[in-house]
Structures are given as C-alpha cells and as structure tokens.
Design an enzyme around this catalytic site. Sequence first.
Site, PDB file in Angstrom:
ATOM      1  N   LYS A 190       0.840  -1.203   0.000  1.00 28.90           N
ATOM      2  CA  LYS A 190       0.000   0.000   0.000  1.00 28.90           C
ATOM      3  C   LYS A 190       0.871   1.247   0.000  1.00 28.90           C
ATOM      4  O   LYS A 190       1.580   1.511   0.961  1.00 28.90           O
ATOM      5  CB  LYS A 190      -0.907   0.051   1.233  1.00 28.90           C
ATOM      6  N   GLY A 242       7.302   4.494   8.196  1.00 29.01           N
ATOM      7  CA  GLY A 242       6.417   5.625   8.442  1.00 29.01           C
ATOM      8  C   GLY A 242       6.666   6.203   9.817  1.00 29.01           C
ATOM      9  O   GLY A 242       7.775   6.107  10.354  1.00 29.01           O
ATOM     10  N   SER A 243       5.605   6.763  10.392  1.00 29.80           N
ATOM     11  CA  SER A 243       5.785   7.493  11.646  1.00 29.80           C
ATOM     12  C   SER A 243       5.902   6.545  12.833  1.00 29.80           C
ATOM     13  O   SER A 243       5.415   5.410  12.799  1.00 29.80           O
ATOM     14  CB  SER A 243       4.613   8.447  11.873  1.00 29.80           C
ATOM     15  N   THR A 244       6.551   7.024  13.887  1.00 31.27           N
ATOM     16  CA  THR A 244       6.716   6.220  15.095  1.00 31.27           C
ATOM     17  C   THR A 244       5.363   5.932  15.741  1.00 31.27           C
ATOM     18  O   THR A 244       5.120   4.832  16.241  1.00 31.27           O
ATOM     19  CB  THR A 244       7.652   6.947  16.069  1.00 31.27           C
ATOM     20  N   GLY A 247       3.792   3.183  13.888  1.00 33.35           N
ATOM     21  CA  GLY A 247       4.609   1.996  14.140  1.00 33.35           C
ATOM     22  C   GLY A 247       4.256   1.340  15.463  1.00 33.35           C
ATOM     23  O   GLY A 247       4.166   0.111  15.562  1.00 33.35           O
ATOM     24  N   GLU A 264      10.495   0.753  10.176  1.00 34.51           N
ATOM     25  CA  GLU A 264      11.481   1.801   9.932  1.00 34.51           C
ATOM     26  C   GLU A 264      10.743   3.108  10.164  1.00 34.51           C
ATOM     27  O   GLU A 264       9.902   3.494   9.368  1.00 34.51           O
ATOM     28  CB  GLU A 264      12.032   1.667   8.512  1.00 34.51           C
ATOM     29  N   GLU A 395      10.468  15.066  15.868  1.00 36.11           N
ATOM     30  CA  GLU A 395      10.729  14.996  14.439  1.00 36.11           C
ATOM     31  C   GLU A 395       9.796  15.957  13.712  1.00 36.11           C
ATOM     32  O   GLU A 395       8.574  15.883  13.859  1.00 36.11           O
ATOM     33  CB  GLU A 395      10.510  13.571  13.928  1.00 36.11           C
TER      34      GLU A 395
END
Lengths: 487, 308
Positions: A190, A242-244, A247, A264, A395
């Site tokens: 995706k 993607g974003s933490t 995640g 990641e 971030e």
Amino acid sequence: MPKKKSAPDWNYAPAPESSSQVNLAKRYDHFIGGKWTPPSNQSYFTSTNPATGKKIAEVADGSPTDVEAAVKAARAAYKGSWGKMSGRERGKYLYRIARLIQERAREFAIIETLDGGKPIREARDIDIPLAANHFFYHAGWADKLDYAFPNQKTAPLGVAGQIIPWNFPFLMAAWKIAPALATGNTVVLKPAETTPLTALKLAELIADAGLPDGVVNIVTGAGETGAAIVNHGDIDKIAFTGSTAVGKLIQKSLAHTEKRLTLELGGKAANIILDDAPIDQAVEGIVNGIYFNQGHVCCAGSRLFVQENVFDEVMWKLKRRMDSLIVGDPLDKNTDIGAINSKAQLKTIQRYIKAGIKDGGEIYQPSCDLPAKGNWCLPTVFTNVAQSSIIAQEEIFGPVLAVQTFRTVPEVIEKANNTPYGLSAGVWSDKGARLFQLTKSLQAGVVWGNTFNQFDPTSPFGGFKESGYGREGGLHGLAAYLNLEFS
Amino acid sequence: MKSHTKNTPARYIPSSSPPVDQVGIAERAARFTTRSIKDTTKRAGLNMVLNMIDLTTLEGADTPNKVRQLCYKSCHLHDSIPGLPTTAAVCVYPTFVKIARTALGPHSKVNIASVATAFPSGHATLKQKLEETTQAVGDGADEIDMVISRGKFLSGDYNYVFDEIAAVKEACGKARLKVILETGELGTLDNVRRASDIAIHAGGDFIKTSTGKIASAATIPVTLVMLLAIRDHYFKTGEMVGMKPAGGISKSKLALHYLVMVKETLGPEWLDNRWFRFGASSLANDVLMQVAKLESGHYQAAQYFSKD
C-alpha cells in the site's frame, strides 16, 4: 560579501522539465492478481500536485474487502507458480524489472515529482536510479541465498504486507518489493495516500515484465486500508516505513500474532561538526542532511551540533549556502527545494517553526520568491536552541534545522544520544581516530563519516530505539524476508 | 624585505590551511554541472565568458605576427555579430609584450598579461625572475602571470615560496599579479589549498590553476578548492582576490559551469573580469559558435570563425 554589485545577478532562467510525454490515466484501480480491479465500495480519492494544488488522478480507496482480495491473490501466487519457481528464474524477473525502470526512468522521475513535490533533479538523479539499483542488487541474490546464509536452510515467509510512506514513494516501493521477491515471497503493498501514482505505474511495469499474476498486488488507500493489511489473518510479515506513532500501533496489533515485523520509523539525527572538520564540505553535508527532499527524510540530519570554536564560521557559511538554494517549481531542473508534500504537513512544519521562535530560538531563512500557489516552506535554521526545546526533540519532517554548540566530545555524545530516536547520525572530522571514537558511541543504525544521506542497496538501513527495528538492504534486509534454520 | 601582505601575517603558517575532503569537493563540483543554463541566462553568460578570456598564445613557435593577430582578435572577436565584448586580456611571453603594446595601443580596453618567472617550469634564480618581471612590466604588461616554485613547495619550503611571490609582487609595481600554482603537480587538494593560501597571503591579486603545459590542468574540483580559499580570505579580511582557471576549458558549456560555480561559491560580485578569468586559446571560438547559434537559430561551421 560585498554590497556593491559589480555584475548583474545572473539568475537562472526557468528550465522546466516537460511533462508532456508522461502517460497518466485519469483514474486508477487497485492492481490485484495481475488485473486492474475497481474498489468494492466504488469509492475513489484524488491525488494532487502539491506544487500547484491541481488534481492529477483519481485513485481507488481500498476497503477490507479489497485487501482480502489482494491477500488471496498473493497467497494463490505463493502457492502457485511463484512459490515453486527456482531462485534463478525469480532473478530473471527482477533483472527485467530493473532494466524496465531504467528504460522508463524519465517518466517515473517526472511522475514522482508531479505527485510528491520533490525536485526533478533528486527524482532523476537519486530516487529512480537508486530504485533500479535495489532491483539489480536483489536480483543477484535470488539464486544465491544459500551462499548468503551458509549452513542455514532458507525459506520464504509467504505473503508480505508492506506499507510505505510519501517521502520516497517509488524508492520505498522498490526497497520493499525487491527483497521480498528475491527471497520468494509475494506482496501486498500500500503506497501512501498522497503519493500513490509511481507505485501504480510500477504495477503497469511489473505487468509488462510478465511477472506471474498475484506476486505483486497494489492496494491504494489511507490509514484504514493499511490497518486492514496489518490485521489480516493470512499475512506472514508486515514491513512498515512511516511514523513512530503508527509503528507503535502496528506493533500493538501484532502482539498476539505470529506475524514477523520490521519497522522503519522516525528520526531526529545528530549531525556533528568537530573543529578539525573540512568546514566547507561539512556545510554541504549539513545542507544535504536537512534540505534534501524538503527535509521529508526519516534519517534527516535535523539536529546540528557544532563545536563552539568553529560555530561562527560554520553559521556564516551555512547561511550563505542557504541563500544560494532555489526553492520553487519542482519540475524546474535548477530547483533545489521543491514543494511540501501536503497541506497538512506544511501546517505541521509551520507549527514547529512557531514553537521554535516561541522557545527563544533565533530563526534564519533566506529571502527567496515563492510561487503564489502550492505548499512551500523556506529552508529554515534555528540557532540558540535548547536541548529541551520542542524543535530539538521532536521529528519535524520538514526543512527545519536546530543548531546547538558543544565544547567536548563526551558532551556531544551525551546530547546526540539524548533522544528517543536512533536512526542515523553524521560526524565530521579530518582525524580518523576521532571519527571512530565518536561513531562507536552513537546510538544510531546508520552513522555517516564526513558525508550524509548516502544510500546503497548493499548497506543495511534501520534504527535503534523508537526509530524501529529490523534492517532493510544488504544481507540483513534479505534475512528479514526469510525463515532461517541451521542445518 | 618589505611586506606586501594586506592585513595578514608576514609569513604563512602551514597549519592555518583547513583540511579539504576530496569526496565532498567532488560531490559539490558535480552539482554545479547539473544546473541548466537556458535562454537569456545562457546568452548573458556567454558574453561574460568572452569578456573574461585571457586570449593566450604561449608556444615556442609564436611569432610577432601571430601576436599581432591575436591582439586584433581580442578586440574583434567576430565582427559579423554586433555588440560582442572584447576579451579581458591577451596573454603572451615577455618578449612579445612590446609588440602587443604597439598592436593594442596605449589605452586599450584589452589588458596585456605576460607570463614571467621562467614560465612554465619556474626553474630560475629569484634574480632572473625579478628581472624578467621588471622587463615585462616596463614593456607595457598590465598583468603578470608568475609560476610558483613547485619543487620548493613540495619539499615543504613554504617560506621560500611565500617570499618569492612577495618579491615578484613588489617587482610588479602597478601590474596585477596572477600566481600560477600548477595544481597538476601539487598532488593533493590539501596542497592546492595550502598553495592558494600562500599565494593569497603573499599578495597575489589572482590565483591561477595551471600553465596549460602539462596534461592535468584546470578542473572544476581544483578550481572549487581555490575559490573556497578566496572565500575564506574574504571572510577574514574583507578583501577580494581573483581566480583564473587555465588550460583544458575549451567548450562553452564547461565555461558556463565555471560561472555557476563562481556565482554560487563567491557570489555574483566575482562575475566580472576584474575577479574572474579564463586562460584559454580555443574557448573563444566555441563560445562564438554558440552565440551565433543563439542569434541565428542554427549552427555555423567552424571555418566561419577565424583561427588565430
């Protein structure tokens, strides 16, 4: 520099790359089982050009039913011809895909720029060639897995669900698909909802390459589509970039399952300039570290640490270099910094810039004419930033650099590691011994010495701490798609 | 000896030159060549290039007539295209300075540059070098292109190199001094940087890459290192120093990349023949072909442009 102008400024005339040769449909369906499949709920969303705000194409909005169909197709292909195929044959397909990418590199570069807003120079010189390299590299491993992992039995995992971000849409697709296929898995991928087009063009290319139906399936959509992939019972592995925050959600939802997971995630990399560094080249590294791809880079060098005795020189040079950066039309071949990927992301970045000012940071932005329409953010640097300031901690994912100074190496090691993230770091010094002393102590998955943001398919990439786990690229990246057993 | 340095210490301190990272320089150098120079920018750039050329003849076979022809060409680059600039200078051996002065006249816009100090090897006594310099200036040279003693430099005798440049600068009087580093013989970019710093500190008005007499001449990375030395000097003292890449630049496109590098490294103030020169013999004709193409819409054959 002198105030008196002895010559005209000699500004560069527009040099736009033509997009007339690009072949884009008005509407894209899902690519499932080798066929373009309309979304089960008949719903579509639009992908826009962030530089102009203009609609580019309609893209299918994936429902759980669509994901179900894609996983079925992937499982069928895994149980069918792909699962039985020899590594040598799989390698041939990967080589073919790599060569087709090279042949169509220009078209892919233009679409990447149109859809995502990154400068054509980067799409042309970095994203697309690197994506082709990932296929070439992994094609070579397809029939050599037994040599990659000696004395171990290798077996594919099965069906991999892959969710990728909007900052390097095509490169991330290659980064995910190539190792999965080389190791004999099948894929449901995706792309991000703001940048789905190059992944869909890749589906066209994969069909042209004659890859068996269902080996690669592409389902488009937003977070809910991603959740449907993550939570699907017949997927063996999730690979997410993607974003933490997302995640963490994924890890929670997989806690009770046997699915393998690689994440990641975000980063807040320290870029450290020691006083004996080659300063002019370090300044290039700073610029490349934070302004590459508008700062939409998980491993961006967003925290700059400068040894106090060279601070004035570094800042004078950095500001001058920032003045020479060209912000504007991403399709112009001279553009250095393109459009911010989405309105939402632009708002986030602006919120952080305001917070930085409020926290007492000194802001510098070059003066530069920006286009009237589109999402733009000038390259920004903050000095006088506290370690506890929000712009030094969170971030931002934009062209915003937070600068701090340090006096001793132990001090900078402590500050650099004082973050929940640990994806990358950079160290600049002319002395090898100092370089290795420092790099050894940094908690980051990738540490660059006297350079920044260098990527290569042979080199594993991934994070410490909240920047994720698992590695992509190199042998480590192959292992993430294999069951390994000592024989 | 009287010091001719401006606001700088009398002698050069080797440790004051910063390190140069070759990989970083190569990457930055490559970026300049990805700039796309089109339309009005290209036309203005080509005019600037013409106006920055030191039209050069430095052959054993040079004759008075060849030098006269060169002087004429420097002021009449291609008369069928109106509005072209002159070159910045002609560059000749010292023995031809008088002839060039007669050909150009006393108040020419085109300067006369002369190589001196036992060009190209530099193997001569300081006395001989100073005599040659004095003679060239006396004969009417506006600019002196000297070579440094590479042997002394490579042996680590930086003070000798510094003193020699300072002495030649003194002998130049009003003439501007270009210091040729012959970077192709210096081995490393760190040495290029060190030699640049010495030349600047010793009073050189320009630093110049090469004699054009050995295979490895001006390159973008080498020129970038020298431009950064000029920039650091400007940062510290506020004084501008000129730059002259020489040898190996024969195509317009490459010359435009050099202008991009100068603009983005030093700023547009350096885009002027007072501060930037090309040492070249065949570049002018390639630029003229490009200008003719922009004017007329099609390329003309090389034989339509005079070879001098």
